[in-house]
Design a protein around this motif. Sequence first.
Motif, short mmCIF file in Angstrom:
data_model
loop_
_atom_site.label_atom_id
_atom_site.label_comp_id
_atom_site.label_asym_id
_atom_site.label_seq_id
_atom_site.Cartn_x
_atom_site.Cartn_y
_atom_site.Cartn_z
N ARG B 334 0.84 -1.21 0.00
CA ARG B 334 0.00 0.00 0.00
C ARG B 334 0.87 1.26 0.00
O ARG B 334 0.56 2.24 -0.66
N ALA B 335 1.96 1.21 0.77
CA ALA B 335 2.84 2.38 0.86
C ALA B 335 3.45 2.70 -0.50
O ALA B 335 3.47 3.87 -0.92
N ILE B 336 3.94 1.69 -1.19
CA ILE B 336 4.60 1.93 -2.48
C ILE B 336 3.60 2.44 -3.50
O ILE B 336 3.87 3.39 -4.25
N ILE B 337 2.41 1.84 -3.49
CA ILE B 337 1.42 2.25 -4.49
C ILE B 337 0.91 3.66 -4.20
O ILE B 337 0.78 4.50 -5.10
N ARG B 338 0.60 3.92 -2.93
CA ARG B 338 0.01 5.22 -2.58
C ARG B 338 0.97 6.37 -2.88
O ARG B 338 0.63 7.33 -3.56
N CYS B 339 2.17 6.25 -2.35
CA CYS B 339 3.08 7.38 -2.51
C CYS B 339 3.75 7.40 -3.88
O CYS B 339 4.33 8.42 -4.25
N GLY B 340 3.66 6.30 -4.59
CA GLY B 340 4.26 6.29 -5.92
C GLY B 340 3.27 6.55 -7.03
O GLY B 340 3.62 6.51 -8.22
#
Lengths: 440, 369
Positions: B334-340
């Motif tokens: 989720r972190a990689i997708i959200r902030c990326g």
Amino acid sequence: MMKQFLTLLLAVVALSVPITAQAAPLRIEITEGVIEPLPFAAPDFVPENSAARQLAQDLAQVVADDLAGTGLFRQIPDSAFISQISSFSSPVQFADWKAINAQALITGAVNLESNGRLVVKFRLYDVFAGQELGGGLQFAGTQDGWRRMAHKVADAVYSRITGEGGYFDSRVVYVNETGPKNDRKKRLAIMDYDGANVQYLTDSRSIVLAPRFSPTGDRILYTSYETGFPRIYLLDVASVRRRVLEDQTGTMSFAPRFGPDGQTVVYSVTQGGNTDIYRMDVSTGSAQRLTSAASIETAPSFSPDGSQIVFESDRSGTPQMYIMSATGGEPRRISFGQGRYGTPVWSPRGDLIAFTKQSKGRFHIGVMRTDGSEERLLTASFLDEGPTWSPNGRVIMFTRETQGAGGQASLYSVDISGRNLKRVKTLGGASDPAWSPLQN
Amino acid sequence: MNTGQYISGIAHFGLIGWALIGGVFQPAPEPFDVTEVSVISNAEFEAMMVPTTGPSLETDLAALTPPEPDAVEPAAPQAESPDPAPVSAEPEQTAPPPEPETAPDVAALLPPDPPTEIEDVAPVLLPPTDAPVSAAPDTSPAPKPRPVPRVAPEPVAAPDPEDRTDDIAQDQAVDDSTADTQQDQQDRTVEEEAATEIVTEAEQGASHAPSSSARPRARPVQRVAQPEAESTTGTQDAVRGALAEAMAAGEAESPKPATPSGPPLTSGEKDALRVAVQKCWNTGALSTDALKTVVIVSVKMKPDGSPETETIRMVSASGGTSGSANQAFQAVRRAIIRCGANGFELPSEKYDQWREIEMTFNPEKMRIK
């Protein structure tokens, strides 16, 4: 010759390595993140018939309240929704939910059949991954048990996201208090963990204290002053029938707690001015004395595996916490901080012990590891005491009493990280909570 | 004369009689209490004498559940019995302790001390046996963060209520026809308020004031330079140097994986990527087991700096169960997708360097803050 061959071989190997090696990826290490409630969307469940319309809204709201009440999740209001869930089987428009930063989406459907049977089904989506998190689940039951079904949905969602069991489908037994401090009426009450569905188990003609659930949640131990002296009673929750558990003339018995097998009970007995810890087999009634020191030993609590008991003793001069074998023996002290420690309770996970601490005129609820290390105080007030663990060992409920003649006891809960301190809704004053295990 | 004596006698008798009869020597009547009584019948008296019976041990739920919480119980009020448990945690008495009586000042009454002789030799200040420990901090402590619902690596002040909170802070942009480069209209967004650690209720009132005064520091002791011990490490250093050289030579000869072409990312560029990802790595909803799990994930990147979400995979996990590894991986993904989603700020000319990224997420610092 041999040497030349080896040299040639090494050269071939050395030349071939760069050709076969993969391009190395960029490597970074991340050691810090954020701790914040995870935003989720829980639109009203879809009613599959007109009779289920109100239930569909109520169920979704209870699920959302359960999750948001943990402090680990944050509900996104319906007014922010871009798209609606009109059909349980329709594909989800993930882009619409991403746009409002919903990281989890809960959809559900409710069907109230003509025979009164209520069917609830739900799905959980990881919005940013664009996929379902676990499979869909369905619960069925009677209409009057709709809150339990909502709690079960919330437990499943909580478990899938956090990786640990939930605690919403559980109950709390406590002492309901009414009247002024100098004429307070006390009676046992039982409610859902969130304060709903209150039932009274005793009347208020005699003072009752310290109710404790059995490991299966079907029986309750408590102390009553019905005869003028404290006696331990065993109460069956379903029938509300009860019997005296320990009735030895000339003694006072109190502070009972079940062992993990549901057959063994530990408690304190005061006889001749000395207080010691005993254990009893509930079915046979045979008792065994576990401590024999001249000091006061009380508040025993089993470890989850039943092999050890943590208790409170003033043998060192001030009340401190000790651990001994479940069959007795030499205890070892685990609390060494400043102040007085009491009412230790072993976590259902087995890793922590919750306690009440009095220090510098204030009361605290704290936790420490079973070897006494990593003590952390979670609360501070005029009077906090009597911690009890949620079934998953993540939350502690306790009694907080306000100062003054008009002071009233209330139930509070706090996450073991020290966050999300909040008051539990109860009817009137409340003290001495004990959390049940998850219901079947 | 007789007339005068008669008049005097009559007057005296009258006065004495008035004093006796008029109540001069009688005490004033005291007030008295009036108690109302009620008459009861024999039957009522007999009923009062019957001992009250305790409640039945076997009770029925239906008989007990109806009373409302505020309903007045019919039973007679009972005095609250004392708690039998040896109470270890009682609230402190609110009554203040009595003030200690001050001793009278008798200095003026005591004889003066006899004179004593003063030595000619000045006293020598002996250094304290233990090094003095200052209770007062040398520097003011860092301000304690206030309890806020969000914990982040960098503290964030409370935003203005009119600002919209978002993961990424950005300034407001409005239409400006005169500007050289046109920019889409956007609202001002700020990061949500955050502290660097969890502050519990018990920690909020912590005082930084020292609890005791410090002893004065000792004067610095004159240090005498010690003659250097004869160095015996010279040969050892030489051996270490030779070994390091030999090992370096060995490493240089060993095969290395191929490195992408072009200049590598600077440490600043790597830090920017790290900060961008960790802003969205939310461990708040993870179990304690998942917070013990170190996860290594691999992701392929698009040239615009955004991740190819379907390529995010867990390379390995350690420290937890398989279930906790899965929960930890979900949070990482989720972190990689959200902030990326809008692309990480990576130098496009070095795309070969970050075409594939392997990220290690170690939550050790996130367990209890």
